[in-house]
Design a protein around this motif. Structure first.
Motif, mmCIF file in Angstrom:
data_model
loop_
_atom_site.group_PDB
_atom_site.id
_atom_site.type_symbol
_atom_site.label_atom_id
_atom_site.label_comp_id
_atom_site.label_asym_id
_atom_site.label_seq_id
_atom_site.Cartn_x
_atom_site.Cartn_y
_atom_site.Cartn_z
ATOM 1 N N ASP A 116 51.109 137.933 -19.125
ATOM 2 C CA ASP A 116 51.276 138.162 -17.473
ATOM 3 C C ASP A 116 50.006 138.378 -16.878
ATOM 4 O O ASP A 116 49.684 138.154 -15.690
ATOM 5 N N GLU A 117 49.083 139.264 -17.157
ATOM 6 C CA GLU A 117 47.939 139.765 -16.718
ATOM 7 C C GLU A 117 46.948 138.651 -16.575
ATOM 8 O O GLU A 117 46.353 138.457 -15.454
ATOM 9 N N ALA A 134 48.150 136.484 -13.597
ATOM 10 C CA ALA A 134 47.771 137.054 -12.595
ATOM 11 C C ALA A 134 46.199 136.883 -12.275
ATOM 12 O O ALA A 134 45.837 136.675 -10.891
ATOM 13 N N HIS A 151 55.560 133.191 -13.135
ATOM 14 C CA HIS A 151 55.655 134.086 -11.936
ATOM 15 C C HIS A 151 55.732 132.905 -10.486
ATOM 16 O O HIS A 151 54.950 132.002 -10.728
#
Length: 291
Positions: free
Chosen positions: A141-142, A145, A183
């Motif tokens: 996820d990081e 982003a 996401h």
């Protein structure tokens, strides 16, 4: 080559490069190229997501820059790193007097000691590149982003050097096999297209354009058999890439037909899981019947 002027022109250009795109995919790619928008391609493994970027780069004379994502990838591996080994060698070559010079130390963090990774390379190259961010779903996820931030403004700040910004952004193609859900923020930044398994007639056309030496009769038999394989409850259904591999294997062996015996001998070209192999072997008669 200049950017395409119409969807039809792009479709024909891709075809000449060996890629047959349906109207929906060609339209999405045309809009992405015209509006400088990243495009996210999702679909099953082996349906040609990565190949899109490769053919676009070749067809339009752009450099393909590939960022292969994987679990644990970090920003250094995607952006840039300092060549510490070369910096140490340079330090050892300097005299004490030179080391006392502030400028000499500052030059250790200059461009010649910078190792460009794919994202920095793509920002520098700009619209002369196609940036392929492959299997983005494998990253965490990081990192996702972080990618969103880069794709928003196409600029990268290196503290020791300054900010580097693309005058015109590269064409960005992201691919995902949906091993996890991406996401919404990243999806909103991109155009989106799902690439599914092609209809049988188009798959025949794909095989013949990629491997023109294979007979149409054999190709049709292979495509029919592969479509039956996809109807089974396989852990890894064969994609178009496996269809091409199977047809190439049979053609190389001089086969002109696909019966149970030939299929059993060559299943390794199309089925890549042991449990799947057992299931397929139990259904070979049905798979090859009428193929």
């Amino acid at each position: 080559m200049d950017s395409p002027q119409t969807v039809g022109q792009l479709t024909e250009t891709l075809r000449q490069g060996g890629y047959i795109a349906d109207r929906g995919l060609a339209t999405s790619l045309f809009v992405a190229m015209s509006l400088s928008r990243p495009i996210l391609l999702e679909g099953e493994v082996g349906v040609g997501k990565t190949e899109v970027a490769k053919v676009l780069a070749t067809a339009f004379g752009r450099r393909l820059i590939r960022l292969q994502c994987y679990e644990g990838i970090d920003t250094n591996q995607a952006l840039y790193e300092w060549d510490y080994a070369r910096q140490m060698l340079h330090i050892r070559a300097l005299s004490e007097h030179q080391l006392a010079d502030t400028g000499a130390v500052d030059r250790l963090f200059g461009p010649k000691f910078l190792i460009e990774r794919p994202l920095l390379d793509a920002v520098r190259t700009g619209d002369r590149a196609v940036l392929l961010i492959d299997e983005v779903d494998r990253a965490d996820d990081e990192f996702e982003a972080f990618l969103l931030e880069v794709l928003s403004d196409f600029q990268i700040t290196i503290p020791e050097i300054g900010t580097i910004k693309a005058e015109s952004p590269p064409l960005v193609v992201l691919t995902s096999n949906r091993t996890r859900e991406l996401h919404d923020a990243l999806k909103r930044r991109c155009l989106y297209h799902w690439i599914g398994y092609p209809p049988a007639e188009r798959e025949v056309e794909i095989v013949l354009i990629r491997e023109p030496g294979i007979s149409e009769q054999l190709t049709r038999k292979v495509v029919a058999a592969v479509n039956r394989l996809r109807e089974l409850d396989l852990a890894k259904p064969p994609g178009v890439a496996e269809t091409i591999d199977w047809a190439k294997t049979l053609s190389f062996l001089g086969e002109t037909d696909l019966d149970t015996s030939v299929a059993a001998d060559t299943l390794g070209a199309v089925v890549k899981e042991r449990d799947d192999l057992e299931l397929v072997k139990d259904n070979l008669a049905a798979i090859t019947s009428g193929a």
